[in-house]
Structure formats: structure tokens, C-alpha cells
Write an enzyme that holds these catalytic residues in place. Structure first.
Site, PDB file in Angstrom:
ATOM      1  N   SER A 123     -72.753  43.047  78.739  1.00 57.62           N
ATOM      2  CA  SER A 123     -72.109  44.114  79.496  1.00 57.62           C
ATOM      3  C   SER A 123     -71.479  43.604  80.773  1.00 57.62           C
ATOM      4  CB  SER A 123     -73.152  45.147  79.914  1.00 57.62           C
ATOM      5  OG  SER A 123     -73.863  45.600  78.817  1.00 57.62           O
ATOM      6  N   HIS A 157     -67.333  43.386  73.662  1.00 55.85           N
ATOM      7  CA  HIS A 157     -68.203  44.363  74.318  1.00 55.85           C
ATOM      8  C   HIS A 157     -68.032  45.743  73.670  1.00 55.85           C
ATOM      9  CE1 HIS A 157     -69.187  46.585  78.346  1.00 55.85           C
ATOM     10  NE2 HIS A 157     -70.218  46.577  77.527  1.00 55.85           N
ATOM     11  N   GLU A 169     -64.172  46.127  74.293  1.00 58.81           N
ATOM     12  CA  GLU A 169     -63.542  45.371  75.376  1.00 58.81           C
ATOM     13  C   GLU A 169     -63.652  43.889  75.016  1.00 58.81           C
ATOM     14  OE1 GLU A 169     -65.674  45.747  79.141  1.00 58.81           O
ATOM     15  OE2 GLU A 169     -63.771  46.063  80.185  1.00 58.81           O
TER      16      GLU A 169
HETATM   17  N1  3HC Z   1     -75.955  56.793  67.547  1.00 59.31           N
HETATM   18  C1  3HC Z   1     -75.045  57.207  66.661  1.00 59.31           C
HETATM   19  N2  3HC Z   1     -74.440  58.417  66.715  1.00 59.31           N
HETATM   20  C2  3HC Z   1     -74.801  59.226  67.723  1.00 59.31           C
HETATM   21  C3  3HC Z   1     -75.755  58.867  68.683  1.00 59.31           C
HETATM   22  C4  3HC Z   1     -76.343  57.579  68.569  1.00 59.31           C
HETATM   23  N3  3HC Z   1     -77.225  57.124  69.449  1.00 59.31           N
HETATM   24  N4  3HC Z   1     -75.884  59.882  69.549  1.00 59.31           N
HETATM   25  C5  3HC Z   1     -75.051  60.856  69.156  1.00 59.31           C
HETATM   26  N5  3HC Z   1     -74.383  60.450  68.059  1.00 59.31           N
HETATM   27  C6  3HC Z   1     -73.409  61.209  67.301  1.00 59.31           C
HETATM   28  C7  3HC Z   1     -74.016  62.462  66.770  1.00 59.31           C
HETATM   29  O1  3HC Z   1     -74.743  62.231  65.613  1.00 59.31           O
HETATM   30  C8  3HC Z   1     -72.805  63.337  66.537  1.00 59.31           C
HETATM   31  O2  3HC Z   1     -72.165  62.894  65.342  1.00 59.31           O
HETATM   32  P1  3HC Z   1     -71.502  63.976  64.362  1.00 59.31           P
HETATM   33  O3  3HC Z   1     -70.199  64.315  64.978  1.00 59.31           O
HETATM   34  O4  3HC Z   1     -71.373  63.215  63.117  1.00 59.31           O
HETATM   35  O5  3HC Z   1     -72.466  65.119  64.261  1.00 59.31           O
HETATM   36  C9  3HC Z   1     -71.853  62.908  67.673  1.00 59.31           C
HETATM   37  O6  3HC Z   1     -72.353  61.652  68.165  1.00 59.31           O
HETATM   38  C10 3HC Z   1     -71.877  63.917  68.790  1.00 59.31           C
HETATM   39  O7  3HC Z   1     -73.232  64.094  69.158  1.00 59.31           O
HETATM   40  P2  3HC Z   1     -73.847  65.473  69.646  1.00 59.31           P
HETATM   41  O8  3HC Z   1     -73.075  66.611  69.074  1.00 59.31           O
HETATM   42  O9  3HC Z   1     -75.315  65.420  69.419  1.00 59.31           O
HETATM   43  O10 3HC Z   1     -73.736  65.427  71.235  1.00 59.31           O
HETATM   44  P3  3HC Z   1     -72.506  65.265  72.173  1.00 59.31           P
HETATM   45  O11 3HC Z   1     -71.344  66.084  71.746  1.00 59.31           O
HETATM   46  O12 3HC Z   1     -73.064  65.455  73.524  1.00 59.31           O
HETATM   47  O13 3HC Z   1     -72.061  63.740  72.031  1.00 59.31           O
HETATM   48  C11 3HC Z   1     -72.168  61.544  72.882  1.00 59.31           C
HETATM   49  C12 3HC Z   1     -72.952  62.686  72.259  1.00 59.31           C
HETATM   50  C13 3HC Z   1     -71.082  61.055  71.928  1.00 59.31           C
HETATM   51  C14 3HC Z   1     -73.152  60.423  73.132  1.00 59.31           C
HETATM   52  C15 3HC Z   1     -71.486  62.077  74.205  1.00 59.31           C
HETATM   53  O14 3HC Z   1     -72.445  62.693  75.005  1.00 59.31           O
HETATM   54  C16 3HC Z   1     -70.820  60.988  75.006  1.00 59.31           C
HETATM   55  O15 3HC Z   1     -69.695  60.586  74.720  1.00 59.31           O
HETATM   56  N6  3HC Z   1     -71.515  60.493  76.035  1.00 59.31           N
HETATM   57  C17 3HC Z   1     -71.015  59.399  76.873  1.00 59.31           C
HETATM   58  C18 3HC Z   1     -71.230  58.117  76.153  1.00 59.31           C
HETATM   59  C19 3HC Z   1     -70.766  56.933  76.945  1.00 59.31           C
HETATM   60  O16 3HC Z   1     -70.201  57.037  78.027  1.00 59.31           O
HETATM   61  N7  3HC Z   1     -71.014  55.743  76.400  1.00 59.31           N
HETATM   62  C20 3HC Z   1     -70.693  54.523  77.068  1.00 59.31           C
HETATM   63  C21 3HC Z   1     -71.912  54.005  77.720  1.00 59.31           C
HETATM   64  S1  3HC Z   1     -71.558  52.550  78.623  1.00 59.31           S
HETATM   65  C22 3HC Z   1     -71.742  51.315  77.527  1.00 59.31           C
HETATM   66  O17 3HC Z   1     -72.149  51.472  76.410  1.00 59.31           O
HETATM   67  C23 3HC Z   1     -71.395  49.965  78.045  1.00 59.31           C
HETATM   68  C24 3HC Z   1     -72.608  49.162  78.334  1.00 59.31           C
HETATM   69  O18 3HC Z   1     -72.154  47.878  78.691  1.00 59.31           O
HETATM   70  C25 3HC Z   1     -73.468  49.719  79.430  1.00 59.31           C
END
Ligand code: 3HC
Length: 300
Positions: A123, A157, A169
């Protein structure tokens, strides 16, 4: 688009990132994947999560049960890096710890094919540093088109949750060859991802922007500026973020957030990146967020 030429992929680390990378590689890029983690239990847990996600995709009519079975059959748990000796690319997705990653990359350099692309899902840690420690004697060698040199090390990434987030990325170390970059980009595209590129600076683009935002939110909580819920609601409803910064920190893992923030601080020597004391204390307490059952929110 250049062909990625990846016939088999290795993934090291079966946590939330490694498992997601294995899944999109098998399902979208249709590449056989060898998945390894030093904890066999973690591999079992990871594969069970893959099963769950594939079943959900089938139940939602996104893929057929045959496609799900084919994807699942492409992923095999293996008992060590030695079992990956014939892969064309490996993606390391272990915790954010430079010396651990350096050890792993040294092992890649000795045990894998000298032509395999060596990618890190880090990351924030310098890809240049990882590459230099991998094959130090070859760092300045321009010969051999990067095949036996650090030129085949690259940052790839992914974002959490990998099956949902559309971005990868791509980070070039100083040593990375253009052939390595092109093939890694092409592979990420085959996994169904959009690719952006970043120079090898602490946190790259994504975490140089995201982690100070999360750290500031934790400082707001620490200073009593607002409650947890008001901080998260402000960003969700006021800025249309899908989740607030404190919930997102839990979701990424507070240990990972702290490790990234420390890399930003050490890598820039700029006091604006100092980690919040509350973040440090929560990690001291073992409150890592969703994965440990407790963070800013309770998951039990
Ligand atoms: N693994 C796989 N799929 C997942 C999941 C997981 N851990 N969590 C949620 N999902 C899926 C759900 O199953 C659902 O799929 P579907 O459309 O097939 O039903 C879909 O995502 C949407 O989930 P929900 O309806 O339960 O909930 P939300 O609408 O709140 O979406 C989310 C969940 C997509 C995680 C949304 O809240 C989001 O986009 N959050 C921000 C995520 C983000 O910013 N990620 C980047 C983090 S930083 C990073 O990774 C970089 C690192 O270097 C730190």
C-alpha cells in the site's frame, strides 16, 4: 494492448487482499492461481470466502455455475514458494512490513523462474527498495532486458474489497523495465480493472491522499471535535463517500492504516504525517477493526 503472457499466477498471502486477487485472476483473467500463506488455516478460510463470493455471483445470475466451478478449480492452495517455481508472475500480498517483504522477494529471486514478474501489492512501501533488496548485485545492470534483474519487480496495488473495487494502481520502481510495466498493466486489465500509474513515492497517489484523511478523522475523534457517528455521517452525507473515514479505517485494518501512516511519516520526514496517538493506542490494544472484531465499531 500488449499480451500479459501470464499462464500461471502465484499469490503469496491469503488475507483479504490476496484472496481477492486470486479470485479476480481466476474468474476474470481466467488464469490458474497457486495461493500460499504461511498459515494453512488462512488459505482454507480464504478459499471458503472465494466459494461464498462465487455462489453469490451465481445466485445473482452474473455467472453460470459452470463458470463458478471453472474459476474455483483454477485456484489451488500450495504449501510454499517452491511450489510456484513455474509461475509467470507472483503477487505478494502480506502485511505492510518492509523486512518481511524483503525476505519474501529474496526467496522469489532464488526459487522462482528468473523470468517471472515479481509484483507487490504493498500500500505504501517503496517498490524501489523492495527491488533493490531482491537482486542487489544487478540493480544497475542494463543487460538481459530486466529478466534476471530487479527490472521485473513492480507494484500492483489492488483495493479492498478486490472483487468490487475497479482500480489497480501500477507503481514503477526506478529499476522496473517497460516490458514489466506493460505486462503487469495488461494483466490488471484482464482482471477487469482500470489502471492508473503512480511514481514510487510514499503512499503512491492513493494512500498519500487517503491515509492523511483517515488520520485527520481519527484526530478529530481524539480531540473531541465530534463523535464517531457524526464524523462518519459528515463525510457520507456531506461528501457522498460510501462509508465514513472511521468505518473505512476499520474496514482496511487499523494496523495497516498505522503502518501506511508511519511509512508516509518516515518517507517524507514531514510532521504533517505523524500518526494519531489514538490510532497507535488502538493498534497497541489489538483493536484492528473488522478483522479483529473491534475497532471504532464493534463487529461481534
Ligand atoms: N468482499 C467482496 N465483496 C464485498 C465485500 C468484501 N469484503 N464487502 C462487500 N462486498 C460486496 C457485496 O457483497 C455487494 O455485492 P453485490 O452487489 O453482489 O450484492 C457489494 O459489495 C455492495 O455491498 P453492500 O450492499 O453490502 O454494501 P455497500 O453498498 O455499502 O458497499 C462497499 C460496500 C463496496 C465496501 C462500499 O461501502 C465501499 O465502496 N466502501 C469504500 C471502499 C473503499 O474505499 N475501499 C478502498 C480501501 S483503501 C485500499 O484498499 C487501499 C489499501 O492500500 C489501504
Amino acid at each position: 494492448m500488449i499480451a500479459h503472457g501470464i499462464r500461471t499466477l502465484g499469490v503469496l498471502g491469503a488475507g483479504q487482499m490476496g484472496t481477492g486477487i486470486a479470485l479476480v485472476s481466476a474468474l476474470r483473467a481466467k488464469v490458474p492461481v497457486l495461493l500460499h500463506d504461511r498459515s494453512q488455516d488462512q488459505v482454507i478460510k480464504g478459499l471458503a470466502f472465494v466459494d461464498k463470493l462465487l455462489e453469490k455471483d451465481v445466485s445473482k445470475g452474473r455467472i453460470s455455475s459452470e463458470e463458478a466451478k471453472e474459476a474455483r478449480d483454477r485456484i489451488t492452495g500450495v504449501d510454499g514458494v517452491h511450489a510456484m517455481r513455474d509461475v509467470d508472475m507472483v503477487v505478494e500480498a502480506v502485511s505492510e512490513n518492509l523486512s518481511l517483504k524483503q525476505k519474501i522477494f529474496q526467496q522469489f529471486a532464488t526459487e522462482l523462474s528468473p523470468e517471472a514478474i515479481l509484483a507487490s501489492n504493498t500500500s505504501s512501501i517503496s517498490i524501489t527498495k523492495i527491488a533493490a533488496s531482491t537482486i542487489p548485485e544487478c540493480v544497475s545492470a542494463a543487460s538481459d532486458a530486466g529478466k534476471k534483474t530487479a527490472g521485473r519487480v513492480v507494484g500492483l496495488h489492488f483495493f479492498n474489497p478486490v472483487p468490487v473495487m475497479k482500480l489497480v494502481e501500477l507503481i514503477s520502481a526506478l529499476q522496473t523495465t517497460s516490458d514489466t510495466l506493460d505486462r503487469a498493466r495488461s494483466f490488471a486489465t484482464a482482471c477487469g480493472k482500470e489502471v492508473t500509474t503512480s511514481k514510487d513515492v510514499p503512499g503512491f497517489v492513493s494512500n498519500a491522499l487517503l491515509m492523511p484523511f483517515i488520520n485527520e478523522a481519527i484526530m478529530c475523534l481524539e480531540q473531541g471535535t465530534a463523535t464517531r457517528d457524526d464524523i462518519d455521517t459528515t463525510m457520507k452525507l456531506g461528501m457522498n463517500h460510501p462509508m465514513g473515514p472511521l468505518q473505512l479505517a476499520d474496514f482496511i485494518g487499523l494496523d495497516t492504516c498505522l503502518a501506511i501512516q508511519e511509512t508516509l511519516y518516515a518517507g517524507t520526514r514531514d510532521s504533517k504525517y505523524r500518526p494519531s496517538v489514538l490510532l497507535e493506542r488502538m493498534v497497541d490494544a489489538g483493536w484492528y477493526g473488522k478483522k479483529s472484531g473491534k475497532g471504532f465499531y464493534d463487529y461481534n
